[in-house]
Design an enzyme around this catalytic site. Structure first.
Site, PDB file in Angstrom:
ATOM      1  NE  ARG A  69      -2.393   1.068   3.652  1.00  0.00           N
ATOM      2  CZ  ARG A  69      -3.430   0.817   4.781  1.00  0.00           C
ATOM      3  NH1 ARG A  69      -4.625   0.416   4.544  1.00  0.00           N
ATOM      4  NH2 ARG A  69      -2.825   0.724   5.937  1.00  0.00           N
ATOM      5  CD  GLU A  74     -11.887   5.583   4.397  1.00  0.00           C
ATOM      6  OE1 GLU A  74     -11.434   4.804   5.168  1.00  0.00           O
ATOM      7  OE2 GLU A  74     -11.241   6.113   3.419  1.00  0.00           O
ATOM      8  CE  LYS A 101      -2.330   4.789   7.011  1.00  0.00           C
ATOM      9  NZ  LYS A 101      -3.712   5.578   7.698  1.00  0.00           N
TER      10      LYS A 101
HETATM   11  N1  PLP Z   1      -9.245   4.236   6.536  1.00  0.00           N
HETATM   12  C1  PLP Z   1      -8.286   5.242   6.785  1.00  0.00           C
HETATM   13  C2  PLP Z   1      -8.639   6.728   6.415  1.00  0.00           C
HETATM   14  C3  PLP Z   1      -7.615   5.081   7.720  1.00  0.00           C
HETATM   15  O1  PLP Z   1      -6.519   6.142   8.070  1.00  0.00           O
HETATM   16  C4  PLP Z   1      -7.090   3.785   8.203  1.00  0.00           C
HETATM   17  C5  PLP Z   1      -5.915   3.452   8.862  1.00  0.00           C
HETATM   18  O2  PLP Z   1      -5.096   3.108   8.677  1.00  0.00           O
HETATM   19  C6  PLP Z   1      -7.844   2.810   7.846  1.00  0.00           C
HETATM   20  C7  PLP Z   1      -8.922   3.112   7.165  1.00  0.00           C
HETATM   21  C8  PLP Z   1      -7.746   1.347   8.353  1.00  0.00           C
HETATM   22  O3  PLP Z   1      -6.610   0.671   7.511  1.00  0.00           O
HETATM   23  P1  PLP Z   1      -5.690  -0.474   8.086  1.00  0.00           P
HETATM   24  O4  PLP Z   1      -6.765  -1.475   8.484  1.00  0.00           O
HETATM   25  O5  PLP Z   1      -5.088  -1.060   7.150  1.00  0.00           O
HETATM   26  O6  PLP Z   1      -4.943   0.250   9.217  1.00  0.00           O
HETATM   27  C1  COI Z   2      -3.965   3.467  11.539  1.00  0.00           C
HETATM   28  O1  COI Z   2      -4.884   2.812  12.051  1.00  0.00           O
HETATM   29  O2  COI Z   2      -2.999   3.019  11.411  1.00  0.00           O
HETATM   30  C2  COI Z   2      -3.909   5.000  10.907  1.00  0.00           C
HETATM   31  O3  COI Z   2      -3.424   5.252  10.279  1.00  0.00           O
HETATM   32  C3  COI Z   2      -5.195   5.431  11.426  1.00  0.00           C
HETATM   33  C4  COI Z   2      -4.890   6.982  11.905  1.00  0.00           C
HETATM   34  C5  COI Z   2      -6.010   7.613  12.221  1.00  0.00           C
HETATM   35  C6  COI Z   2      -4.049   6.792  13.283  1.00  0.00           C
END
Ligand code: PLP
Ligand code: COI
Length: 336
Positions: A82, A220, A184
């Site tokens: 990612r 989301e 991200k």
């Molecule tokens: N959506 C957003 C906007 C986020 O910042 C995060 C955090 O990483 C997620 C979703 C969840 O992603 P993940 O499960 O890969 O941490």
């Molecule tokens: C995460 O879950 O790792 C994120 O980057 C989300 C952030 C809002 C702390």
């Protein structure tokens, strides 16, 4: 190795400086060898591209102590992929995916004393990130970059620990069609700051964003994807403008393969969210945080909070992460 003297169970989600972090620099078209350092501060030009034009992206992942005393990390290869996608979208050089995983492993090993013990409810959060570091004044990408990984011990993301959340449908947008919502990028978070401060002032834990094209579908929240439950079915929004959460992709597999549930990854209309009985936010920081209420401009929709299905999903996912339940092939990277 002696653990740090910390009250692990009272940790929240805030930065604690740990001993070592990984740094690699990109210059003249190549990454250097990279190394661990105890230097937690960064010095760069006042005109660095990251400071002027927000050329930066990041990842979030966690290291855990398992029931049998190992330190492990959850699916770091997907974070590496990612981050590579984020870099390509932001015109930054990809830090090679195998080196990304090695850098994370080295950072965890060097901070092993900071990995919270099994059963404490805490974990070691890893923050890989990259930024354009040379002076850029016309709008264009940097030519020099820094990749870093730091570690910080964390507890629950939401204040008050694991209590059902109160969310609101947000009047601001997070991501535009054909924009950067699917990667991200730091800029996605900068533009959510106004909305999250406003949400907190109004008594909400988080914002639920709608698709900015039609404002009729659920996307989301600011920092997590959303799952809904109806009967034996998990429903989760599918959209090109949400972050492809690794936790959500894992939960989809857990729901199907471990819990025998049906899964629907599809557009979810705002008008149908009253049909679901349970709702949760999922992400590395959020884990699975149960939702109690979503407020849509005065109309309240209530969910079961830690209802039976969200509870089962939580127990199974965290069981896999903590080594209590066998993991699918390749999900767990054993660090030591
Ligand atoms: N959506 C957003 C906007 C986020 O910042 C995060 C955090 O990483 C997620 C979703 C969840 O992603 P993940 O499960 O890969 O941490
Ligand atoms: C995460 O879950 O790792 C994120 O980057 C989300 C952030 C809002 C702390």
């Amino acid at each position: 190795m002696e653990k740090k003297n910390i009250d692990w169970s009272s940790l929240g989600f805030s930065y604690v400086q740990t001993d070592m972090r990984y740094v690699s620099n990109y210059k003249n078209g190549a990454w250097d060898d990279g190394c661990l350092t105890d230097q937690a501060s960064v010095t760069m030009s006042e005109c660095a591209c990251v400071l002027q034009y927000a050329q930066t992206c990041f990842e979030g992942m966690k290291a855990y102590t398992t029931q049998d005393g190992h330190i492990v990390c959850f699916r770091p290869d997907l974070n590496a992929q990612r981050m590579a996608d984020s870099c390509r979208r932001l015109k930054m050089p990809v830090f090679p995916e195998d080196r990304f995983v090695k850098a994370v492993v080295e950072t965890v090993r060097a901070n092993a004393a900071w990995v919270p013990p099994y059963g404490s409810g805490a974990s070691l959060y890893l923050r890989p990130f990259m930024f354009g570091s040379d002076a850029i004044i016309g709008v264009k990408p940097a030519t020099e970059f820094q990749f870093r990984v730091f570690a910080t011990p964390v507890g629950p993301y939401f204040k008050g620990g694991i209590k059902p959340l109160k969310l609101r449908i947000c009047d601001y947008d997070r991501a535009a069609p054909r924009g950067t919502g699917h990667v991200k990028a730091g800029l996605n978070y900068a533009m959510s700051l106004y909305a999250i401060v406003d949400a907190h002032e109004q008594g909400y834990d988080e914002n639920v964003y709608l698709d900015s094209g039609s404002r009729t579908f659920i996307e989301e929240t600011g920092g997590a994807n959303i799952v809904f439950i109806k009967g034996n079915t998990l429903v989760t929004p599918k959209s090109d403008t949400i972050l492809p959460s690794i936790t959500r992709r894992s939960l989809v597999q857990v729901a199907k393969d471990y819990l025998g549930m049906e899964v629907e990854e599809r557009e979810v209309a705002l008008s149908e969210i009253g049909d679901f009985t349970e709702c949760g936010l999922c992400g590395t920081a959020a884990v699975i945080s149960p939702v109690g209420t979503i407020v849509d401009h005065g109309k309240e929709i209530h969910y079961a909070g830690f209802g039976p299905t969200i509870q089962k999903l939580y127990d199974t996912l965290t069981g896999i992460q903590m080594g209590r339940i066998p993991a699918p092939e390749g999900w767990i990277e054993v660090i030591e």
